[in-house]
Design a protein around this motif. Structure first.
Motif, PDB file in Angstrom:
ATOM      1  N   LEU A 329       0.828  -1.204   0.000  1.00  0.00           N
ATOM      2  CA  LEU A 329       0.000   0.000   0.000  1.00  0.00           C
ATOM      3  C   LEU A 329       0.862   1.254   0.000  1.00  0.00           C
ATOM      4  N   LYS A 330       1.967   1.220   0.724  1.00  0.00           N
ATOM      5  CA  LYS A 330       2.863   2.386   0.783  1.00  0.00           C
ATOM      6  C   LYS A 330       3.489   2.642  -0.583  1.00  0.00           C
ATOM      7  N   ALA A 331       3.834   1.568  -1.296  1.00  0.00           N
ATOM      8  CA  ALA A 331       4.406   1.730  -2.635  1.00  0.00           C
ATOM      9  C   ALA A 331       3.388   2.366  -3.582  1.00  0.00           C
ATOM     10  N   LEU A 332       2.138   1.972  -3.476  1.00  0.00           N
ATOM     11  CA  LEU A 332       1.096   2.555  -4.330  1.00  0.00           C
ATOM     12  C   LEU A 332       0.764   3.986  -3.906  1.00  0.00           C
ATOM     13  N   ALA A 333       0.895   4.282  -2.613  1.00  0.00           N
ATOM     14  CA  ALA A 333       0.601   5.626  -2.117  1.00  0.00           C
ATOM     15  C   ALA A 333       1.689   6.623  -2.479  1.00  0.00           C
ATOM     16  N   THR A 334       2.856   6.133  -2.876  1.00  0.00           N
ATOM     17  CA  THR A 334       3.972   7.016  -3.256  1.00  0.00           C
ATOM     18  C   THR A 334       4.431   6.755  -4.685  1.00  0.00           C
ATOM     19  N   ASP A 335       3.605   6.075  -5.462  1.00  0.00           N
ATOM     20  CA  ASP A 335       3.963   5.702  -6.834  1.00  0.00           C
ATOM     21  C   ASP A 335       4.230   6.944  -7.686  1.00  0.00           C
ATOM     22  N   SER A 336       5.386   6.962  -8.344  1.00  0.00           N
ATOM     23  CA  SER A 336       5.721   8.092  -9.222  1.00  0.00           C
ATOM     24  C   SER A 336       6.197   7.624 -10.591  1.00  0.00           C
ATOM     25  N   ASN A 337       5.789   6.425 -10.981  1.00  0.00           N
ATOM     26  CA  ASN A 337       6.200   5.897 -12.286  1.00  0.00           C
ATOM     27  C   ASN A 337       5.668   6.769 -13.411  1.00  0.00           C
ATOM     28  N   LYS A 338       6.547   7.181 -14.298  1.00  0.00           N
ATOM     29  CA  LYS A 338       6.170   8.108 -15.362  1.00  0.00           C
ATOM     30  C   LYS A 338       5.316   7.454 -16.447  1.00  0.00           C
ATOM     31  N   TYR A 339       5.347   6.115 -16.512  1.00  0.00           N
ATOM     32  CA  TYR A 339       4.558   5.488 -17.569  1.00  0.00           C
ATOM     33  C   TYR A 339       3.064   5.483 -17.227  1.00  0.00           C
ATOM     34  N   ARG A 340       2.714   5.843 -16.010  1.00  0.00           N
ATOM     35  CA  ARG A 340       1.312   5.991 -15.651  1.00  0.00           C
ATOM     36  C   ARG A 340       0.866   7.425 -15.917  1.00  0.00           C
ATOM     37  N   ALA A 341      -0.391   7.600 -16.265  1.00  0.00           N
ATOM     38  CA  ALA A 341      -0.922   8.939 -16.508  1.00  0.00           C
ATOM     39  C   ALA A 341      -0.863   9.762 -15.221  1.00  0.00           C
ATOM     40  N   LYS A 342      -0.639  11.062 -15.382  1.00  0.00           N
ATOM     41  CA  LYS A 342      -0.475  11.926 -14.211  1.00  0.00           C
ATOM     42  C   LYS A 342      -1.720  11.933 -13.334  1.00  0.00           C
ATOM     43  N   THR A 343      -2.903  12.021 -13.956  1.00  0.00           N
ATOM     44  CA  THR A 343      -4.147  12.028 -13.181  1.00  0.00           C
ATOM     45  C   THR A 343      -4.363  10.703 -12.461  1.00  0.00           C
ATOM     46  N   ASP A 344      -3.976   9.588 -13.130  1.00  0.00           N
ATOM     47  CA  ASP A 344      -4.102   8.272 -12.494  1.00  0.00           C
ATOM     48  C   ASP A 344      -3.193   8.174 -11.280  1.00  0.00           C
ATOM     49  N   ARG A 345      -1.953   8.682 -11.404  1.00  0.00           N
ATOM     50  CA  ARG A 345      -1.017   8.639 -10.279  1.00  0.00           C
ATOM     51  C   ARG A 345      -1.545   9.447  -9.105  1.00  0.00           C
ATOM     52  N   ARG A 346      -2.076  10.635  -9.414  1.00  0.00           N
ATOM     53  CA  ARG A 346      -2.569  11.503  -8.343  1.00  0.00           C
ATOM     54  C   ARG A 346      -3.743  10.864  -7.606  1.00  0.00           C
ATOM     55  N   ARG A 347      -4.693  10.317  -8.378  1.00  0.00           N
ATOM     56  CA  ARG A 347      -5.865   9.692  -7.755  1.00  0.00           C
ATOM     57  C   ARG A 347      -5.473   8.453  -6.960  1.00  0.00           C
ATOM     58  N   GLN A 348      -4.577   7.652  -7.523  1.00  0.00           N
ATOM     59  CA  GLN A 348      -4.135   6.442  -6.838  1.00  0.00           C
ATOM     60  C   GLN A 348      -3.433   6.780  -5.530  1.00  0.00           C
ATOM     61  N   ARG A 349      -2.524   7.771  -5.551  1.00  0.00           N
ATOM     62  CA  ARG A 349      -1.794   8.130  -4.340  1.00  0.00           C
ATOM     63  C   ARG A 349      -2.751   8.618  -3.256  1.00  0.00           C
ATOM     64  N   SER A 350      -3.732   9.445  -3.645  1.00  0.00           N
ATOM     65  CA  SER A 350      -4.672   9.995  -2.673  1.00  0.00           C
ATOM     66  C   SER A 350      -5.479   8.894  -1.979  1.00  0.00           C
ATOM     67  N   ILE A 351      -5.999   7.954  -2.772  1.00  0.00           N
ATOM     68  CA  ILE A 351      -6.851   6.908  -2.190  1.00  0.00           C
ATOM     69  C   ILE A 351      -6.027   5.938  -1.360  1.00  0.00           C
ATOM     70  N   PHE A 352      -4.853   5.554  -1.851  1.00  0.00           N
ATOM     71  CA  PHE A 352      -4.065   4.576  -1.099  1.00  0.00           C
ATOM     72  C   PHE A 352      -3.440   5.175   0.156  1.00  0.00           C
ATOM     73  N   ARG A 353      -3.263   6.486   0.206  1.00  0.00           N
ATOM     74  CA  ARG A 353      -2.855   7.112   1.469  1.00  0.00           C
ATOM     75  C   ARG A 353      -3.945   6.911   2.517  1.00  0.00           C
ATOM     76  N   ASP A 354      -5.214   7.092   2.097  1.00  0.00           N
ATOM     77  CA  ASP A 354      -6.332   6.875   3.022  1.00  0.00           C
ATOM     78  C   ASP A 354      -6.430   5.414   3.445  1.00  0.00           C
ATOM     79  N   VAL A 355      -6.246   4.496   2.481  1.00  0.00           N
ATOM     80  CA  VAL A 355      -6.324   3.060   2.797  1.00  0.00           C
ATOM     81  C   VAL A 355      -5.214   2.675   3.769  1.00  0.00           C
ATOM     82  N   LEU A 356      -3.991   3.123   3.482  1.00  0.00           N
ATOM     83  CA  LEU A 356      -2.851   2.796   4.343  1.00  0.00           C
ATOM     84  C   LEU A 356      -3.046   3.352   5.751  1.00  0.00           C
ATOM     85  N   HIS A 357      -3.503   4.603   5.839  1.00  0.00           N
ATOM     86  CA  HIS A 357      -3.721   5.230   7.142  1.00  0.00           C
ATOM     87  C   HIS A 357      -4.758   4.451   7.955  1.00  0.00           C
ATOM     88  N   PHE A 358      -5.810   3.964   7.269  1.00  0.00           N
ATOM     89  CA  PHE A 358      -6.844   3.213   7.977  1.00  0.00           C
ATOM     90  C   PHE A 358      -6.321   1.854   8.440  1.00  0.00           C
TER      91      PHE A 358
END
Length: 461
Positions: A329-358
């Protein structure tokens, strides 16, 4: 399996029991003939061009929109306004009757236009009285569209069916609609030769209709089993750590099935949840490696939901690999791989930060939903999954239904709909100048907060 009445198993009792519900309302003043149906096909349908179909659809939506705006808030409350409102409502109902007739038209284009108009109408306004005497007619028409239609028509018919069930509510009327078309939804959903688009809508329809209208546990379990069979093909096979590869359309289907499955988990009895924890908490983390961002996010949210359900049941040691899960979950919450779309990275990081925190702390990031003069708090994963499901189906009409739909107000424990007069609505409005002052203050505060966390050139030097 024995039938369980609502007095024994209430489908939405888990939702109300698991989360803390709050409602914040500003101070208010004041209190609160079925036409005959003929199964005919219009002989002039083939002569209509695509332009005329679009023009007719535009006319229906124009009339509907003006009537909806006229009835959304009480402005002056004069007698003439009431007469105009009634005239608009009658005009809208006439247009909707025509749309219901056109659902059985010979022209596929005409049928799709009619279904789209019904979808927009059902999602934007409460029409229980209008639909009560027409529900069987419309259900039969939707069944024919699902059986004989293709692709987009089947998809629209499944969506309209969901909205019809939502309009009818969890009583005998909604249950009748669900029971009559449940086998057909399952057949389309499990048919690998059917259009992926129609299967996607059927996955949503099966989950939503079951959530709203299932009266016994047998219906619930059969729908859960069907949906599980769809999304489980995205789980890696035994001995393989990588998820199976599927086309984007099939991945969307699996995502929809997983979302519907997790929605139904929120109304499952505790005994069944324990079986789910044993069988799926080992499989779902493997779906976090999927190459589809929506499937990764849905898997993460479902894991958080299962953790919440397990903690609410006070289950101990229900998952042993928490450290490994948190690492993923931490890897997905800090994912910065350039081959992913910027909006996808932002949305993924935001949601997985919440999941990890919970997962780590058991704390949920609360969200406030405002509608009219009310607001509700989304303060758990159960509540978020439920709200997101209705929001997905209703679109921009979700706020209108939160204000006026008794089913949604019961599910979210909002009480009966408010009855407002013109004075109360006027008193709640703020002037344009006050809005300007508020926005200016908010902008200034936001700028100061951002400037504190940004790197300054002096710091770098």
């Amino acid at each position: 399996m024995a039938q369980l009445g609502r007095s024994v198993w209430h489908p939405h009792s888990n939702l109300r029991g698991m989360v803390v519900h709050r409602q914040e309302i500003q101070s208010l003043h004041g209190e609160g003939g079925s036409p005959s149906w003929t199964t005919r096909a219009r002989s002039s349908a083939k002569a209509d061009s695509q332009a005329s179909d679009d023009e007719a659809a535009s006319e229906v939506l124009s009339h509907y929109s003006s009537a909806s705006e006229g009835t959304s808030v009480a402005e002056e409350g004069t007698g003439s306004d009431t007469v105009d409102e009634q005239a608009q409502q009658e005009e809208v109902e006439d247009k909707l009757k025509e749309c219901i007739d056109n659902v059985l038209d010979k022209s596929a284009k005409t049928r799709q236009v009619a279904l789209e108009n019904l979808r927009l109408a059902f999602s934007s306004k409460m029409l229980f009285d209008f639909l009560l005497e027409r529900r069987l007619t419309l259900t039969d028409s939707l069944e024919k569209c699902l059986k004989k239609g293709k692709g987009e028509e089947q998809s629209l018919a499944a969506t309209v069916l969901t909205l019809l069930c939502l309009q009818m509510g969890s009583g005998p009327e909604g249950e009748e609609v669900f029971r009559s078309l449940k086998p057909l939804l399952i057949n389309i959903l499990t048919d690998t030769s059917a259009s992926p688009i129609s299967r996607q809508s059927c996955a949503v329809a099966l989950g939503m209709c079951c959530y709203i209208a299932a009266a016994d546990l047998e219906d619930l379990i059969s729908c859960l089993t069907c949906l599980e069979g769809i999304f489980s093909t995205s789980c890696p096979e035994e001995g393989n750590s990588m998820p199976a590869q599927h086309s984007p359309l099939l991945q969307t289907l699996h995502c929809n099935a997983l979302q519907s499955w997790s929605l139904l988990l929120t109304i499952c009895p505790s005994s069944y949840i324990k079986k789910i924890l044993d069988n799926h908490l080992l499989k779902l983390p493997l779906m976090l490696s999927s190459d589809n961002v929506n499937l990764r996010i849905t898997a993460g949210e479902t894991i958080a939901l299962l953790f919440e359900l397990a903690r609410d049941m006070e289950e101990d040691n229900f998952y042993e690999d928490t450290d490994l899960l948190c690492t993923k979950l931490k890897a997905l919450a800090t994912d910065s791989n350039k081959y992913r779309a910027k909006t996808d990275r932002r949305r993924q990081r935001s949601i997985f930060r919440d999941v990890l925190h919970f997962i780590e702390s058991g704390e949920f990031h609360e969200e406030t939903i405002r509608f009219g003069l009310e607001c509700m708090y989304v303060d758990s994963w159960v509540r978020r999954r439920t709200y997101d499901a209705f929001k997905e189906v209703l679109g921009s009409g979700v706020r209108h239904h939160l204000q006026n739909n008794e089913l949604l107000r019961e599910i979210f424990d909002l009480g009966p709909p408010l009855v407002l007069d013109a004075a109360a609505i006027k008193a709640s409005k703020i002037s344009r100048f006050e809005k300007h002052l508020y926005n200016s203050a908010a902008f200034k505060a936001r700028t100061k907060a951002r400037s504190r966390v940004r790197d300054k050139r002096a710091d770098i030097l």
